[in-house]
Enzyme design. Structure first.
Site, PDB file in Angstrom:
ATOM      1  N   HIS A 302       0.856  -1.195   0.000  1.00 44.61           N
ATOM      2  CA  HIS A 302       0.000   0.000   0.000  1.00 44.61           C
ATOM      3  C   HIS A 302       0.885   1.235   0.000  1.00 44.61           C
ATOM      4  O   HIS A 302       1.937   1.258   0.641  1.00 44.61           O
ATOM      5  CB  HIS A 302      -0.886   0.014   1.253  1.00 44.61           C
ATOM      6  N   ASP A 359      -7.909  -5.288  -0.054  1.00 42.90           N
ATOM      7  CA  ASP A 359      -8.373  -6.180  -1.128  1.00 42.90           C
ATOM      8  C   ASP A 359      -7.977  -7.629  -0.927  1.00 42.90           C
ATOM      9  O   ASP A 359      -8.454  -8.503  -1.654  1.00 42.90           O
ATOM     10  CB  ASP A 359      -7.807  -5.681  -2.466  1.00 42.90           C
TER      11      ASP A 359
HETATM   12  C1  SDX Z   1      -6.225   0.032  -2.905  1.00 44.95           C
HETATM   13  O1  SDX Z   1      -4.484   4.546  -1.981  1.00 44.95           O
HETATM   14  C2  SDX Z   1      -5.423   3.918  -1.378  1.00 44.95           C
HETATM   15  O2  SDX Z   1      -5.872   4.286  -0.312  1.00 44.95           O
HETATM   16  C3  SDX Z   1      -5.961   2.698  -2.114  1.00 44.95           C
HETATM   17  C4  SDX Z   1      -6.962   1.866  -1.364  1.00 44.95           C
HETATM   18  C5  SDX Z   1      -8.241   2.635  -1.103  1.00 44.95           C
HETATM   19  O3  SDX Z   1      -8.953   2.286  -0.144  1.00 44.95           O
HETATM   20  O4  SDX Z   1      -8.573   3.521  -1.924  1.00 44.95           O
HETATM   21  O5  SDX Z   1      -6.420   1.456  -0.130  1.00 44.95           O
HETATM   22  C6  SDX Z   1      -7.359   0.628  -2.168  1.00 44.95           C
HETATM   23  O6  SDX Z   1      -6.007   0.391  -4.040  1.00 44.95           O
HETATM   24  C7  SDX Z   1      -5.329  -0.955  -2.213  1.00 44.95           C
HETATM   25  C8  SDX Z   1      -4.149  -1.433  -3.109  1.00 44.95           C
HETATM   26  C9  SDX Z   1      -4.676  -2.559  -4.032  1.00 44.95           C
HETATM   27  N1  SDX Z   1      -3.599  -2.914  -5.014  1.00 44.95           N
HETATM   28  C10 SDX Z   1      -2.971  -4.097  -4.927  1.00 44.95           C
HETATM   29  O7  SDX Z   1      -3.111  -4.898  -3.999  1.00 44.95           O
HETATM   30  C11 SDX Z   1      -2.017  -4.363  -6.082  1.00 44.95           C
HETATM   31  C12 SDX Z   1      -0.699  -4.956  -5.539  1.00 44.95           C
HETATM   32  N2  SDX Z   1       0.008  -3.864  -4.801  1.00 44.95           N
HETATM   33  C13 SDX Z   1       0.957  -3.103  -5.518  1.00 44.95           C
HETATM   34  O8  SDX Z   1       0.868  -3.016  -6.882  1.00 44.95           O
HETATM   35  C14 SDX Z   1       1.458  -1.871  -4.762  1.00 44.95           C
HETATM   36  O9  SDX Z   1       1.761  -2.266  -3.495  1.00 44.95           O
HETATM   37  C15 SDX Z   1       0.564  -0.657  -4.701  1.00 44.95           C
HETATM   38  C16 SDX Z   1       0.082  -0.243  -6.061  1.00 44.95           C
HETATM   39  C17 SDX Z   1      -0.588  -0.901  -3.809  1.00 44.95           C
HETATM   40  C18 SDX Z   1       1.383   0.467  -4.084  1.00 44.95           C
HETATM   41  O10 SDX Z   1       2.340   0.805  -5.010  1.00 44.95           O
HETATM   42  P1  SDX Z   1       3.512   1.848  -4.637  1.00 44.95           P
HETATM   43  O11 SDX Z   1       3.217   2.593  -3.400  1.00 44.95           O
HETATM   44  O12 SDX Z   1       3.801   2.623  -5.874  1.00 44.95           O
HETATM   45  O13 SDX Z   1       4.688   0.903  -4.273  1.00 44.95           O
HETATM   46  P2  SDX Z   1       5.778   0.427  -5.296  1.00 44.95           P
HETATM   47  O14 SDX Z   1       5.105  -0.148  -6.498  1.00 44.95           O
HETATM   48  O15 SDX Z   1       6.743   1.545  -5.472  1.00 44.95           O
HETATM   49  O16 SDX Z   1       6.468  -0.774  -4.507  1.00 44.95           O
HETATM   50  C19 SDX Z   1       7.558  -0.537  -3.637  1.00 44.95           C
HETATM   51  C20 SDX Z   1       8.368  -1.842  -3.690  1.00 44.95           C
HETATM   52  C21 SDX Z   1       8.755  -2.241  -5.112  1.00 44.95           C
HETATM   53  O17 SDX Z   1       9.906  -3.065  -5.004  1.00 44.95           O
HETATM   54  P3  SDX Z   1      11.393  -2.385  -5.307  1.00 44.95           P
HETATM   55  O18 SDX Z   1      11.271  -1.657  -6.629  1.00 44.95           O
HETATM   56  O19 SDX Z   1      11.624  -1.467  -4.138  1.00 44.95           O
HETATM   57  O20 SDX Z   1      12.336  -3.568  -5.348  1.00 44.95           O
HETATM   58  O21 SDX Z   1       7.552  -2.926  -3.216  1.00 44.95           O
HETATM   59  C22 SDX Z   1       7.362  -3.863  -4.265  1.00 44.95           C
HETATM   60  C23 SDX Z   1       7.657  -3.149  -5.570  1.00 44.95           C
HETATM   61  O22 SDX Z   1       8.083  -4.067  -6.546  1.00 44.95           O
HETATM   62  N3  SDX Z   1       5.955  -4.266  -4.199  1.00 44.95           N
HETATM   63  C24 SDX Z   1       5.514  -5.497  -4.365  1.00 44.95           C
HETATM   64  C25 SDX Z   1       4.143  -5.423  -4.181  1.00 44.95           C
HETATM   65  N4  SDX Z   1       3.783  -4.154  -3.927  1.00 44.95           N
HETATM   66  C26 SDX Z   1       4.920  -3.436  -3.942  1.00 44.95           C
HETATM   67  N5  SDX Z   1       6.173  -6.661  -4.659  1.00 44.95           N
HETATM   68  C27 SDX Z   1       5.400  -7.759  -4.750  1.00 44.95           C
HETATM   69  N6  SDX Z   1       4.050  -7.775  -4.600  1.00 44.95           N
HETATM   70  C28 SDX Z   1       3.402  -6.619  -4.301  1.00 44.95           C
HETATM   71  N7  SDX Z   1       2.084  -6.608  -4.136  1.00 44.95           N
END
Ligand code: SDX
Length: 424
Positions: A302, A359
């Site tokens: 998140h 989720d």
């Molecule tokens: C919602 O904003 C809100 O409030 C949203 C929400 C709401 O109520 O409105 O809470 C609802 O959208 C919840 C999120 C649902 N999405 C998912 O579950 C999709 C999977 N999660 C990710 O795609 C990600 O964690 C996000 C999109 C939620 C957050 O993305 P960020 O903040 O841009 O984080 P990032 O992509 O920069 O990740 C940071 C690191 C990265 O690794 P490095 O580049 O540092 O090596 O964490 C890793 C990412 O690769 N990472 C994950 C991961 N999420 C982040 N690695 C594996 N699996 C994951 N799910």
């Protein structure tokens, strides 16, 4: 008021600091570009505030979520979705009389204009319900144009809250070739939605109070979440003066993305994929950690919560309770729990502070309630609707300027036009 000093090209700029009621600090850069010619660059707005808001407070480090000061734990346990919708939209918990009148208005505006049914006939059965929801939400503006005074605005707010669940249920019925089931005024908000979703003309349908109350709580848990992607979209579109229905339609579209609200559907598809592949969740944990592998652990991570998403905790507890109460043993729940257990002790997830978000378990609950997977994000949108509306109203009340971010240009510098015959 405290200040911050920024030094650029040998010149110092003093910027005022805004402090919120929870002690959050924001450096006000509204004048900085005019004074320095420079902008602040923050791709994805991860560190930039677009507004001051009194609706929802999140402390991502401590896993705190409050709406108008009330904790999500209290609201999930003691309130109802209609009451939380009132709290978000009007700012305070309603009196008994206010709640009854609000509920009456939502009940008596839940029918669609009969001609709107024709719109559904144009969609293919395979149409994703989120696409239908966004389209139909925007089409409401053709029947209910923006009014001039606040009473007109409030009536359209009530119409939208009342009709979106009817549109959602109709889109489901259309996708499975069943006749539409009209709203019923003797059922409450969630019971009416369940009846429209699951009743058929050939037999009576009894609303299961256990499922109804769990679904009501799920809607509460999704009601608002400060400036997330879809809410920021609502504020952006609304700032242009677009009507409420078109603005919310844009929010629905933003929510549909798999990185946002579409994640609840993606989680179930991920769990089903792991199950079909023999249930080897360790293999998928390794895939999620592999930067060369596009696989992500959907429902994990998140932008704000760097601790447990409090909503995920509540949903996980409810999923256990509902599944055991209806005697359903969903193998996907076991896979989800094992993924969580392993991920939470894995350095990759710990270092990046990745925890289950709202989720991760919600899809398991929706499945147990008989909600089809392609409707999961529609349920998210139904829950988020009062939050979007509250944020839209606040943006209007604050007389927000049209949102227009800046950029840093990195393209070609000036160059002369070249005739096509001279382009080589
Ligand atoms: C919602 O904003 C809100 O409030 C949203 C929400 C709401 O109520 O409105 O809470 C609802 O959208 C919840 C999120 C649902 N999405 C998912 O579950 C999709 C999977 N999660 C990710 O795609 C990600 O964690 C996000 C999109 C939620 C957050 O993305 P960020 O903040 O841009 O984080 P990032 O992509 O920069 O990740 C940071 C690191 C990265 O690794 P490095 O580049 O540092 O090596 O964490 C890793 C990412 O690769 N990472 C994950 C991961 N999420 C982040 N690695 C594996 N699996 C994951 N799910």
């Amino acid at each position: 008021m405290s200040t911050a000093t920024l030094s650029l090209d040998g010149k110092e700029y003093e910027l005022s600091v805004v402090v919120g009621t929870e002690g959050e600090k924001g450096i006000d850069i509204a004048r900085f570009r005019a004074e320095s010619g420079a902008i602040m660059l923050d791709p994805g707005y991860g560190n930039t505030g677009s507004c001051e808001s009194g609706i929802t407070f999140i402390n991502g480090e401590q896993g705190i979520l409050r709406h108008r000061g009330y904790s999500i734990e209290d609201l999930a346990e003691k309130s109802s979705f209609v009451e939380v919708a009132y709290l978000l939209v009007y700012g305070n918990l309603p009196s008994t009389e206010e709640l009854n009148r609000f509920g009456y208005r939502l009940t008596h505006h839940s029918m669609l204009h009969e001609d709107m049914k024709k719109f559904f006939e144009g969609f293919p059965p395979s149409a994703h319900p989120m696409s239908v929801l966004s389209t139909m939400a925007a089409s409401l503006s053709t029947y209910y144009p923006d009014g001039d005074d606040e009473d007109d605005v409030d009536l359209n707010v009530v119409r939208l809250l009342a009709k979106l669940k009817t549109i959602a249920a109709f889109s489901h019925k259309k996708s499975i070739g069943h006749p539409y089931v009209y709203p019923r005024n003797d059922l409450g908000y969630v019971g009416d939605f369940m009846h429209m979703m699951f009743a058929v003309p050939t037999e009576t349908y009894e609303v299961d109070p256990l499922v109804r109350d769990a679904l009501d709580m799920l809607l509460v848990l999704h009601a608002d979440h400060e400036q997330n992607c879809s809410t920021s979209t609502v504020r952006m579109v609304g700032s242009s003066g677009a009507d409420l229905f078109s603005t919310i339609s844009a929010g629905i579209s933003a929510l549909s993305g798999p990185l946002h609200g579409g994640a609840n559907q993606a989680v179930i598809q991920m769990l089903e994929g792991i199950r079909a592949d023999g249930g080897d969740y360790n293999k998928y944990i390794e895939k999620a950690k592999d930067r060369d592998d596009p696989f992500r652990l959907m429902g994990f991570g998140h932008r704000v919560y760097k601790n447990f998403d409090p909503r995920a905790r509540i949903i996980k507890k409810t999923a256990d309770k509902i599944l055991s109460a209806i005697g359903l043993d969903d193998p996907l729940l076991d896979i989800a729990k094992n993924l969580e257990r392993i991920a939470l002790s894995d350095p990759y997830f710990e270092e990046r502070r990745l925890y289950p978000n709202v989720d991760f378990y919600s899809g398991i609950l929706y499945r147990a309630m008989g909600i089809p997977t392609n409707m999961f994000t529609v349920l998210f949108a139904m829950g988020r609707l009062p939050g979007w509306i509250a944020q839209w109203k606040e943006m209007r009340d604050q007389k927000s300027r049209i949102h227009r971010p800046r950029q840093i240009y990195i393209g070609e510098t000036a160059r002369p036009y070249v005739q096509i015959e001279d382009r080589g």
